[in-house]
Design an enzyme around this catalytic site. Structure first.
Site, PDB file in Angstrom:
ATOM      1  CG  LEU A  12      -2.097   0.821   1.327  1.00  0.00           C
ATOM      2  CD1 LEU A  12      -3.121   0.193   2.270  1.00  0.00           C
ATOM      3  CD2 LEU A  12      -1.711   2.179   1.843  1.00  0.00           C
ATOM      4  N   GLY A  15       0.597   8.702  -1.714  1.00  0.00           N
ATOM      5  CA  GLY A  15       1.307   9.649  -2.586  1.00  0.00           C
ATOM      6  C   GLY A  15       1.690   9.005  -3.911  1.00  0.00           C
ATOM      7  N   GLY A  19       5.673  11.544  -8.511  1.00  0.00           N
ATOM      8  CA  GLY A  19       7.029  11.597  -7.974  1.00  0.00           C
ATOM      9  C   GLY A  19       7.522  10.321  -7.319  1.00  0.00           C
ATOM     10  CB  ILE A  20       9.167   9.857  -4.021  1.00  0.00           C
ATOM     11  CG1 ILE A  20      10.345  10.809  -4.306  1.00  0.00           C
ATOM     12  CG2 ILE A  20       9.597   8.702  -3.129  1.00  0.00           C
ATOM     13  CD1 ILE A  20      10.833  11.610  -3.105  1.00  0.00           C
ATOM     14  CG  ASP A  67      -7.111  14.856   2.917  1.00  0.00           C
ATOM     15  OD1 ASP A  67      -6.019  14.593   3.462  1.00  0.00           O
ATOM     16  OD2 ASP A  67      -7.631  15.991   2.953  1.00  0.00           O
ATOM     17  CE1 TYR A 159       8.239  18.537   3.233  1.00  0.00           C
ATOM     18  CE2 TYR A 159      10.593  18.888   3.604  1.00  0.00           C
ATOM     19  CZ  TYR A 159       9.566  18.181   3.004  1.00  0.00           C
ATOM     20  OH  TYR A 159       9.853  17.124   2.177  1.00  0.00           O
ATOM     21  CB  ALA A 161       8.161  20.843  12.885  1.00  0.00           C
ATOM     22  CE  LYS A 163       8.188  15.091   4.661  1.00  0.00           C
ATOM     23  NZ  LYS A 163       7.551  13.852   4.180  1.00  0.00           N
TER      24      LYS A 163
HETATM   25  P1  NAP Z   1       4.913  15.009  -5.259  1.00  0.00           P
HETATM   26  O1  NAP Z   1       5.398  14.661  -6.606  1.00  0.00           O
HETATM   27  O2  NAP Z   1       4.195  16.295  -5.042  1.00  0.00           O
HETATM   28  O3  NAP Z   1       4.028  13.784  -4.713  1.00  0.00           O
HETATM   29  C1  NAP Z   1       3.306  13.864  -3.514  1.00  0.00           C
HETATM   30  C2  NAP Z   1       1.943  13.232  -3.724  1.00  0.00           C
HETATM   31  O4  NAP Z   1       1.230  13.273  -2.467  1.00  0.00           O
HETATM   32  C3  NAP Z   1       1.088  14.008  -4.734  1.00  0.00           C
HETATM   33  O5  NAP Z   1       0.441  13.140  -5.606  1.00  0.00           O
HETATM   34  C4  NAP Z   1       0.115  14.745  -3.838  1.00  0.00           C
HETATM   35  O6  NAP Z   1      -1.091  15.078  -4.477  1.00  0.00           O
HETATM   36  C5  NAP Z   1      -0.094  13.714  -2.756  1.00  0.00           C
HETATM   37  N1  NAP Z   1      -0.759  14.293  -1.593  1.00  0.00           N
HETATM   38  C6  NAP Z   1      -0.636  15.552  -1.101  1.00  0.00           C
HETATM   39  N2  NAP Z   1      -1.465  15.734  -0.075  1.00  0.00           N
HETATM   40  C7  NAP Z   1      -2.137  14.572   0.100  1.00  0.00           C
HETATM   41  C8  NAP Z   1      -3.136  14.146   0.994  1.00  0.00           C
HETATM   42  N3  NAP Z   1      -3.637  14.959   1.932  1.00  0.00           N
HETATM   43  N4  NAP Z   1      -3.599  12.883   0.897  1.00  0.00           N
HETATM   44  C9  NAP Z   1      -3.135  12.049  -0.056  1.00  0.00           C
HETATM   45  N5  NAP Z   1      -2.184  12.393  -0.944  1.00  0.00           N
HETATM   46  C10 NAP Z   1      -1.681  13.641  -0.860  1.00  0.00           C
HETATM   47  O7  NAP Z   1       6.127  15.068  -4.238  1.00  0.00           O
HETATM   48  P2  NAP Z   1       7.373  14.067  -3.990  1.00  0.00           P
HETATM   49  O8  NAP Z   1       8.581  14.904  -4.102  1.00  0.00           O
HETATM   50  O9  NAP Z   1       7.249  12.814  -4.754  1.00  0.00           O
HETATM   51  O10 NAP Z   1       7.164  13.805  -2.443  1.00  0.00           O
HETATM   52  C11 NAP Z   1       6.962  12.501  -1.901  1.00  0.00           C
HETATM   53  C12 NAP Z   1       7.451  12.518  -0.457  1.00  0.00           C
HETATM   54  O11 NAP Z   1       8.871  12.738  -0.452  1.00  0.00           O
HETATM   55  C13 NAP Z   1       6.856  13.660   0.381  1.00  0.00           C
HETATM   56  O12 NAP Z   1       6.571  13.182   1.669  1.00  0.00           O
HETATM   57  C14 NAP Z   1       7.982  14.677   0.436  1.00  0.00           C
HETATM   58  O13 NAP Z   1       7.909  15.490   1.575  1.00  0.00           O
HETATM   59  C15 NAP Z   1       9.185  13.764   0.454  1.00  0.00           C
HETATM   60  N6  NAP Z   1      10.449  14.411   0.038  1.00  0.00           N
HETATM   61  C16 NAP Z   1      10.600  14.904  -1.220  1.00  0.00           C
HETATM   62  C17 NAP Z   1      11.808  15.498  -1.574  1.00  0.00           C
HETATM   63  C18 NAP Z   1      12.068  16.054  -2.940  1.00  0.00           C
HETATM   64  O14 NAP Z   1      13.132  16.669  -3.145  1.00  0.00           O
HETATM   65  N7  NAP Z   1      11.164  15.873  -3.899  1.00  0.00           N
HETATM   66  C19 NAP Z   1      12.857  15.581  -0.639  1.00  0.00           C
HETATM   67  C20 NAP Z   1      12.646  15.083   0.630  1.00  0.00           C
HETATM   68  C21 NAP Z   1      11.435  14.495   0.965  1.00  0.00           C
HETATM   69  P3  NAP Z   1      -1.252  16.601  -5.036  1.00  0.00           P
HETATM   70  O15 NAP Z   1      -0.229  16.743  -6.117  1.00  0.00           O
HETATM   71  O16 NAP Z   1      -2.655  16.668  -5.525  1.00  0.00           O
HETATM   72  O17 NAP Z   1      -0.955  17.502  -3.849  1.00  0.00           O
END
Ligand code: NAP
Length: 258
Positions: A12, A15, A19-20, A67, A159, A161, A163
């Protein structure tokens, strides 16, 4: 065919629309897991579902709109995923948002929303899924934090806090589940090219510049790709990683060495 260490398992992933999370879902699916794709972005999750179905060896999959900050929605989404695919052996909490600014100027609602999605969302998903894992006597929980959860800079209070909270929550969970066959670990990404970073930096070139010379520059001078992070998640999710728990693995091209 690639090796299939997760064959017969259900993962499961929150997100999973972007992205990730999408890269994690595809990695686990390629290696045999049936994948439940949870996200607030229904169209993005449907696209990930399409990509999973298009794999050389397709696996069972379901996209669920949720959500993660809403307890009732999380419980319903987990029920739906379990009904469609079965009990999860793997839970990966990737859903997250980033909103920033110096504490003195930080909007109260932004603070609340960041904690609600990043920390409360992770808590709610762990709360809904880990009892199923405990009952099954097996589980791998991987929570996504950030380098910013440990190496904190100005303007990142909300952010950072949230994480740091994810790391603390995961350590507590690891101790609680230690005798149940369930591990809980953290992957802390460095700067990774996703929609989130494109939103913050604007262009790929600006992300590259930040990776080379910015405050969070890394000695390799590279931008990470979502697949780099997925590889670390996949490691923690392996059956043979069962003696590794409560740990944080930084995937950051050497930007921060704890
Ligand atoms: P991303 O591409 O924006 O993907 C995040 C996904 O989470 C999006 O599909 C987003 O939907 C979804 N989401 C947001 N709020 C939500 C909610 N309330 N319920 C369910 N889904 C929700 O970002 P990412 O970079 O892949 O981030 C993935 C994780 O890695 C995050 O936790 C982020 O903090 C962490 N991270 C990322 C980086 C980086 O450099 N990218 C670095 C460190 C940590 P929407 O697009 O509709 O909001």
């Amino acid at each position: 065919m690639e090796s299939q260490p997760y064959a017969g398992q259900v993962a499961l992933v929150t997100g999973a629309a972007s992205g990730i999370g999408r890269a994690v879902a595809l990695r686990l699916a390629r290696e045999g897991a049936a994948v439940a794709l949870l996200d607030v972005d229904a169209a993005g999750a449907a696209e990930t579902e399409r990509l999973v179905r298009a794999l050389e060896t397709p696996v069972r999959t379901v996209a669920v709109t949720v959500d993660v900050s809403e307890a009732a929605q999380v419980r319903a989404a987990v029920e739906r995923a379990v009904a469609a695919l079965g009990t999860p052996a793997i839970l990966v909490n990737c859903a997250g948002i980033s909103r920033g600014g110096p504490v003195a100027n930080l909007d109260d609602d932004d603070w609340e929303r960041v904690q609600a999605v990043n920390l409360r969302g992770t808590f709610l998903c762990c709360k809904a899924v880990t009892p199923l894992m405990t009952a099954a006597g097996y589980g791998r929980v991987v929570n996504i934090s950030s380098g910013t959860g440990v190496r904190v800079g100005p303007g990142s209070g909300a952010y950072a806090a949230s994480k740091a909270g994810v790391i603390a929550l995961t350590k507590a969970l690891a101790g609680e589940l230690a005798t149940a066959g369930v591990t809980a670990n953290v992957v802390a990404p460095g700067i990774t090219d996703t929609a989130m970073t494109r939103g913050a930096f604007g262009t790929r070139a600006a992300i590259e510049e930040s990776a080379r010379t910015g405050r969070i520059a890394n000695p390799m001078g590279v931008v990470l790709e979502p697949e780099d992070i997925a590889a670390a998640v996949a490691f923690f999710a392996l059956p043979e990683s069962g003696r590794i728990t409560g740990q944080t693995l930084h995937v950051n091209a050497g930007a921060y060495m704890p």
